[in-house]
Write a protein that holds these residues in place. Structure first.
Motif, short mmCIF file in Angstrom:
data_model
loop_
_atom_site.label_atom_id
_atom_site.label_comp_id
_atom_site.label_asym_id
_atom_site.label_seq_id
_atom_site.Cartn_x
_atom_site.Cartn_y
_atom_site.Cartn_z
N LYS A 106 0.83 -1.21 0.00
CA LYS A 106 0.00 0.00 0.00
C LYS A 106 0.86 1.26 0.00
O LYS A 106 0.60 2.21 -0.74
N GLY A 165 -17.12 -11.23 -6.51
CA GLY A 165 -15.78 -10.77 -6.19
C GLY A 165 -15.88 -9.39 -5.57
O GLY A 165 -16.84 -8.65 -5.83
N ARG A 166 -14.89 -9.02 -4.74
CA ARG A 166 -14.98 -7.75 -4.04
C ARG A 166 -13.64 -7.02 -3.98
O ARG A 166 -13.39 -6.21 -3.11
N SER A 167 -12.76 -7.31 -4.95
CA SER A 167 -11.42 -6.72 -4.92
C SER A 167 -11.45 -5.27 -5.36
O SER A 167 -12.32 -4.82 -6.11
N LEU A 168 -10.44 -4.52 -4.89
CA LEU A 168 -10.26 -3.14 -5.30
C LEU A 168 -9.66 -3.06 -6.70
O LEU A 168 -9.70 -2.00 -7.32
N ILE A 169 -9.12 -4.16 -7.18
CA ILE A 169 -8.46 -4.17 -8.48
C ILE A 169 -9.45 -4.40 -9.62
O ILE A 169 -9.31 -3.83 -10.71
N SER A 171 -13.39 -5.84 -9.05
CA SER A 171 -14.83 -5.83 -8.81
C SER A 171 -15.39 -4.47 -8.42
O SER A 171 -16.40 -4.01 -8.98
N LYS A 172 -14.79 -3.82 -7.43
CA LYS A 172 -15.34 -2.54 -6.97
C LYS A 172 -15.24 -1.44 -8.03
O LYS A 172 -16.22 -0.72 -8.26
N HIS A 191 -19.72 -12.19 -3.28
CA HIS A 191 -18.41 -12.82 -3.17
C HIS A 191 -18.63 -14.30 -2.85
O HIS A 191 -19.77 -14.76 -2.74
#
Length: 302
Positions: A106, A165-169, A171-172, A191
């Motif tokens: 991060k 899916g719920r990834s920041l890369i 799905s979101k 998810h």
């Protein structure tokens, strides 16, 4: 039987378009440059970095790979990124993940200048994408999915899109893009731990799966006529394969393709789009830098 969405062919078209844009920029005096920072010797990362570098060169871009040892310190990596941020010949910077355990991913993703963050991972670009600000960079995979839908003329207006899916890369940001004015989709985000996942996926006009669990979506979990976008890519041991493994998606392709109206294969679907959209982001970053530089020139200067 579902129509196969040929992501590899669409990606080739986009890469040709990017190469034409790069040629125009080069003629105007700007050579788009992309730098990839790789720390350590992760075999999968090395393969990805080589493919990115090769794609850059094919598009006419400057490609610079900085391969640092696994024991690189936080201060050393910070200095490397700061140097690239200040380098006028570099317009896009990628920090290849995963980093060694002693380095905070991060921290270093946020160290990259938002103007050069062609991965779209910096919080500034994440926020811009969320509010629909076109000056931000969107991660390559969700933007690639949107481009697949556009070029395949798959209507999203008023459609129910279910994303597993719920990834920041992936799905979101994809949910934000789909809900924006223009696409106008209604989005449900699930998810793998969602109770009765099939109850949700069977409601989807468009189903996107980005989990990394082979065969998660079976034929009985898909509504007849749905469009299915499979983002997952997992290596599965296969002694009969020359490589010793085969690539599998999150969708049971054979069963689902008998019910869906269109489906992406694995490999050859979403995967090739990711590098194509990354190249587009790098070209866009170079164009913006070119325009900023020209805007600072005195009238009549060359």
């Amino acid at each position: 039987m579902a129509r196969i969405i040929d992501g590899a062919a669409i990606a080739r078209d986009i890469r040709a378009e990017v190469a034409a844009e790069v040629a125009q920029l080069r003629a105007a005096g700007t050579v788009p440059g992309l730098a990839v920072v790789l720390v350590g010797a992760d075999p999968a990362s090395e393969v990805y970095v080589r493919s990115k570098a090769r794609a850059c060169q094919e598009a006419g871009m400057l490609s610079r790979v900085l391969h640092l040892p696994a024991e690189t310190s936080a201060d050393e990596l910070t200095g490397t990124i700061d140097g690239l941020n200040a380098d006028p010949d570099i317009h896009g910077i990628l920090v290849q993940l995963p980093l060694p355990p002693h380095l905070n991913s991060k921290m270093f993703l946020e160290r990259v200048s938002p103007a050069k963050d062609v991965d779209g991972f910096h919080p500034t670009n994440v926020g811009r994408a969320f509010v629909g600000d076109p000056t931000g960079f969107v991660p390559a995979t969700p933007e690639g999915i949107m481009e697949l839908l556009r070029r395949e003329r798959i209507d999203t207006h008023g459609k129910h899109v279910v994303i597993v899916g719920r990834s920041l890369i992936v799905s979101k940001p994809l949910a934000s893009l789909l809900m924006a004015p223009g696409p106008n989709a209604t989005v449900t985000l699930c998810h793998r731990h969602t109770a009765d996942l099939g109850q949700h996926t069977r409601m989807a006009d468009i189903l996107v799966v980005a989990v990394g669990k082979p065969g998660l979506i079976t034929g009985d979990m898909v509504k007849p006529g749905a469009v299915v976008i499979d983002v997952g890519v997992t290596r599965v041991d296969d002694p009969s394969s020359p490589k010793g493994y085969t690539l599998h998606g999150d969708v049971d392709f054979q069963a689902v393709s008998e019910k869906a109206s269109a489906i992406t294969p694995v490999p050859g679907g979403v995967g090739p789009m990711t590098i194509a959209m990354l190249l587009r982001n790098a070209s866009t970053a170079a164009l913006r830098a070119h325009e900023r530089r020209n805007a600072r020139k005195p009238a009549g200067a060359r």
